[in-house]
Design a protein around this motif. Structure first.
Motif, short mmCIF file in Angstrom:
data_model
loop_
_atom_site.label_atom_id
_atom_site.label_comp_id
_atom_site.label_asym_id
_atom_site.label_seq_id
_atom_site.Cartn_x
_atom_site.Cartn_y
_atom_site.Cartn_z
N TYR A 29 17.70 -4.28 5.00
CA TYR A 29 18.46 -3.03 5.11
C TYR A 29 19.93 -3.26 4.79
CZ TYR A 29 20.92 0.87 7.30
OH TYR A 29 21.77 1.92 7.53
N TRP A 30 20.52 -4.29 5.38
CA TRP A 30 21.94 -4.56 5.16
C TRP A 30 22.20 -5.13 3.77
CZ3 TRP A 30 25.06 -2.07 8.04
CH2 TRP A 30 24.70 -1.75 9.35
N LEU A 35 24.80 -3.91 -1.24
CA LEU A 35 24.66 -3.62 -2.66
C LEU A 35 25.34 -2.29 -3.01
CD1 LEU A 35 23.31 -4.37 -5.40
CD2 LEU A 35 21.30 -3.10 -4.63
N ASN A 36 25.11 -1.28 -2.18
CA ASN A 36 25.75 0.02 -2.43
C ASN A 36 27.27 -0.07 -2.30
OD1 ASN A 36 23.34 1.38 -2.90
ND2 ASN A 36 23.05 1.87 -0.73
N MET A 39 28.61 -1.68 -5.33
CA MET A 39 28.50 -0.74 -6.45
C MET A 39 29.66 0.23 -6.48
SD MET A 39 25.68 2.29 -7.08
CE MET A 39 26.37 3.24 -5.72
N TRP A 40 29.98 0.84 -5.33
CA TRP A 40 31.06 1.84 -5.29
C TRP A 40 32.42 1.18 -5.53
CZ3 TRP A 40 29.51 6.24 -6.46
CH2 TRP A 40 28.35 6.80 -5.93
N ILE A 41 32.59 -0.04 -5.06
CA ILE A 41 33.85 -0.74 -5.34
C ILE A 41 34.01 -0.98 -6.84
CG2 ILE A 41 35.09 -2.92 -5.06
CD1 ILE A 41 33.95 -3.09 -2.22
N LEU A 149 20.04 -8.88 -7.28
CA LEU A 149 20.90 -7.79 -7.76
C LEU A 149 22.22 -7.74 -7.00
CD1 LEU A 149 18.23 -4.96 -8.20
CD2 LEU A 149 19.14 -6.54 -9.92
N LEU A 150 22.19 -8.15 -5.72
CA LEU A 150 23.43 -8.17 -4.94
C LEU A 150 24.40 -9.19 -5.52
CD1 LEU A 150 25.14 -7.30 -2.54
CD2 LEU A 150 23.91 -8.98 -1.13
#
Length: 303
Positions: A29-30, A35-36, A39-41, A149-150
């Motif tokens: 979960y974390w 990852l999100n 992504m936003w950064i 992917l992270l």
């Protein structure tokens, strides 16, 4: 050492390492949360490379994201992953380079509307292309695990942050600042305004293209309407406003705030968390007009 307003490059690398340790060592979960966040950064830092420095507010950053996702989905299992993700960035950058001259002929609210319309135009063109190919969607079986992917996404976030820091300290960045202050005056003193804007616009699309490719692999499913969702562009602008678009630390702080607040509210009140999130964002706009970075500056000035 690269610095921006007192924050050294070592702090970026330390933050990236902390994000990796947190994401990989705290469960699946974390890992997705990390990852999100990365992504936003990455997306907001790349948006700030053009919009944060020139003052041209773009609502079309999702075009680069969607084109990158399409390239990776189209080439999946045809070319290796280490090649398809860079190709996604190149394709997004080349598209931005092709449309830059006509798009950058307008300013202010007209530019905002034009970039939003361009995103919608590209979305429906690709939708028609996929329909003509008999593809309503694409399933990406055998995509890498979220842990892999992270690693890639954190690398993209670091690359976007370092690129923005480097631009802020360069002659190129000073030219962008001059364009933001007074475009006519910048051209008068010898700054090649058109060339600088075109290069910045194209450069700001490269990393979002790669981010879109990574996230297509994350969802293991490609659908045009999903990857060209205008909410992506609106969220990028929101993060930049919350954090402060004029400082390279702003997207990091804004992303931490928005992602963290979203997770807390969604877990606490899943039925009304979007309403609560909206109220919090309105409060930030009203009481923190210069973003979280402005708040840090005021605290530092008080000390």
């Amino acid at each position: 050492m690269i610095r921006a307003h007192g924050l050294p490059l070592a702090a970026i690398l330390a933050g990236a390492a902390a994000l990796m340790v947190f994401g990989l060592g705290s469960g699946s979960y974390w890992t997705i949360v990390a990852l999100n966040l990365a992504m936003w950064i990455a997306l907001t830092q790349s948006w700030s490379l053009f919009s944060g420095t020139t003052g041209y507010i773009s609502l079309g950053h999702v075009v680069a994201y969607g084109i990158g996702a399409y390239v990776v989905a189209f080439s999946f299992k045809i070319v290796p992953l280490w090649l398809s993700i860079p190709l996604a960035g190149v394709a997004a950058g080349l598209f931005a380079l092709m449309v830059a001259l006509p798009v950058l002929r307008v300013r202010g609210p007209y530019f905002v509307i034009l970039t939003f319309g361009l995103a919608e135009l590209v979305k429906y063109i690709l939708l028609n292309v996929e329909t003509g190919l008999g593809k309503s969607s694409r399933l990406l079986f055998g995509a890498p695990k979220p842990d892999t992917l992270l690693w890639i996404m954190v690398g993209l976030a670091v690359a976007a942050t370092v690129a923005l820091y480097a631009v802020h300290r360069s002659r190129f960045g000073r030219g962008l600042d001059a364009i933001r202050e007074d475009e006519t005056a910048a051209e008068t003193i010898g700054i090649p305004v058109v060339r600088v804007k075109v290069l910045a616009y194209a450069a700001s699309a490269v990393i979002p293209g790669m981010v879109g490719g990574v996230m297509a692999l994350r969802s293991t499913y490609f659908e045009v309407l999903q990857v060209f969702n205008p909410t992506i562009s609106f969220t990028i602008v929101t993060i930049a406003i919350i954090g402060g678009a004029g400082d390279a630390r702003g997207p990091i702080l804004g992303a931490l705030f928005l992602v963290g607040l979203s997770e807390i509210l969604q877990n606490a009140s899943p039925q009304i968390y979007l309403i609560l999130l909206g109220l919090c964002l309105i409060g930030c706009v009203l009481f923190l007009p210069t973003g979280l970075v402005g708040l840090l500056h005021r605290k530092g000035g008080a000390r």
